[in-house]
Design a protein around this motif. Structure first.
Motif, mmCIF file in Angstrom:
data_model
loop_
_atom_site.group_PDB
_atom_site.id
_atom_site.type_symbol
_atom_site.label_atom_id
_atom_site.label_comp_id
_atom_site.label_asym_id
_atom_site.label_seq_id
_atom_site.Cartn_x
_atom_site.Cartn_y
_atom_site.Cartn_z
ATOM 1 N N LEU A 169 0.846 -1.250 -0.067
ATOM 2 C CA LEU A 169 -0.215 -0.032 -0.020
ATOM 3 C C LEU A 169 0.984 1.268 -0.011
ATOM 4 O O LEU A 169 0.557 2.024 -0.602
ATOM 5 N N TYR A 170 1.836 1.059 0.676
ATOM 6 C CA TYR A 170 2.933 2.261 1.015
ATOM 7 C C TYR A 170 3.518 2.788 -0.654
ATOM 8 O O TYR A 170 3.482 3.866 -0.901
ATOM 9 N N ARG A 171 4.035 1.660 -1.216
ATOM 10 C CA ARG A 171 4.541 1.752 -2.461
ATOM 11 C C ARG A 171 3.457 2.419 -3.545
ATOM 12 O O ARG A 171 3.732 3.321 -4.362
ATOM 13 N N GLU A 172 2.301 1.677 -3.676
ATOM 14 C CA GLU A 172 1.565 1.773 -4.730
ATOM 15 C C GLU A 172 0.650 3.091 -4.546
ATOM 16 O O GLU A 172 0.209 3.746 -5.456
ATOM 17 N N LEU A 173 0.473 3.506 -3.111
ATOM 18 C CA LEU A 173 -0.266 4.721 -3.149
ATOM 19 C C LEU A 173 0.553 6.193 -2.863
ATOM 20 O O LEU A 173 0.219 7.164 -3.154
ATOM 21 N N GLY A 174 1.959 5.888 -2.804
ATOM 22 C CA GLY A 174 2.828 7.032 -2.803
ATOM 23 C C GLY A 174 2.545 8.094 -1.834
ATOM 24 O O GLY A 174 2.762 9.101 -2.274
ATOM 25 N N VAL A 175 2.305 7.775 -0.504
ATOM 26 C CA VAL A 175 1.749 8.510 0.646
ATOM 27 C C VAL A 175 2.784 8.174 1.699
ATOM 28 O O VAL A 175 3.539 7.176 1.815
ATOM 29 N N ALA A 176 2.716 9.175 2.678
ATOM 30 C CA ALA A 176 3.338 9.049 3.875
ATOM 31 C C ALA A 176 2.478 7.913 4.841
ATOM 32 O O ALA A 176 1.358 7.727 4.709
ATOM 33 N N CYS A 177 3.114 7.121 5.587
ATOM 34 C CA CYS A 177 2.622 6.259 6.497
ATOM 35 C C CYS A 177 2.581 6.887 7.975
ATOM 36 O O CYS A 177 3.858 7.112 8.337
ATOM 37 N N VAL A 178 1.678 6.941 8.662
ATOM 38 C CA VAL A 178 1.574 7.465 10.057
ATOM 39 C C VAL A 178 1.481 6.169 10.930
ATOM 40 O O VAL A 178 0.675 5.378 11.095
#
Length: 237
Positions: A169-178
């Motif tokens: 998810l982190y890779r494909e969404l390209g967003v920060a992770c909290v």
């Protein structure tokens, strides 16, 4: 005394859940946010029951880091309470849930209504691709996507096996992770009914920026969550 208070909590908790389950039925025909609001009300009721009956308070740290729009949130998972709490402090949460939970009356029906993401743990690559497609759709609705990196509840002080789903998810969404740390399992054990007095803390940590390589991301996520969670245990709250 703890035994009696815990028994009282469990009885009233299930009664409260049944009452709320029935009260939510009309929301099946209403906008999705109505159901999310009912989940939030249910969760706040559990907070009150824990405090009044068991002497367990809930503290949220790092409130300034709580995402208000589309975001990937990765909490430590130690007990069932971790799931309920998402609805209380996130504006429009959507959590990744195992398909077995869909068989639970009310929860399964309402999860469909609120467009939670159901994952087949045995589905392999196809399940991951499906999860990513659904995650992109939830982000389009500006929701907070919650995934427990360990996949299942663990023992306080013990690092679980962090699954690849969160990295995908982190890779494909390209967003920060909290990341989110907690000591919840001390007061609400994964197994058994005793609820031990004290303070359950959920601590939002600094977001992990997008763009890290998979191995670096997973190592950073695990280190931040486990370090902060162990620090909470050391406080002895």
């Amino acid at each position: 005394m703890i035994v009696l208070r815990s028994l009282a909590f469990m009885m009233i908790f299930y009664a409260w859940s049944v009452i709320m389950g029935l009260a939510m039925l009309p929301c099946v025909l209403a906008p999705r946010r109505w159901m999310i609001a009912m989940f939030r009300f249910w969760g706040r009721g559990i907070y009150v029951l824990l405090d009044v009956l068991c002497g367990v308070k809930v503290e949220i740290r790092g409130k300034h880091l709580i995402p208000q729009g589309a975001a990937l949130v990765a909490p430590k998972h130690q007990c069932m309470f971790d799931v309920f709490s998402q609805f209380v402090w996130l504006p429009d949460s959507c959590w990744v849930m195992k398909k077995e939970l869909m068989w639970i009356p009310f929860l399964g029906w309402y999860s469909i209504k609120t467009q939670m993401m159901v994952v087949d743990r045995e589905g392999g690559a196809s399940a991951l691709k499906k999860m990513v497609r659904e995650a992109l759709a939830r982000f389009a609705d500006n929701r907070q996507l919650v995934i427990f990196p360990e996949g299942t509840r663990g023992t306080p002080g013990v690092a679980g096996d962090y699954k690849p789903g969160v990295a995908a998810l982190y890779r494909e969404l390209g967003v920060a992770c909290v990341p989110v740390a907690t000591n919840s399992g001390v007061h609400w054990p994964a197994h058994g009914f005793l609820r031990k007095p004290g303070v359950i803390v959920f601590e939002f940590l600094e977001p992990i920026p997008p763009g890290l390589k998979r191995a670096t991301f997973m190592d950073t996520l695990k280190t931040r969550i486990e370090t902060a969670s162990d620090a909470l245990l050391a406080e002895g709250l």
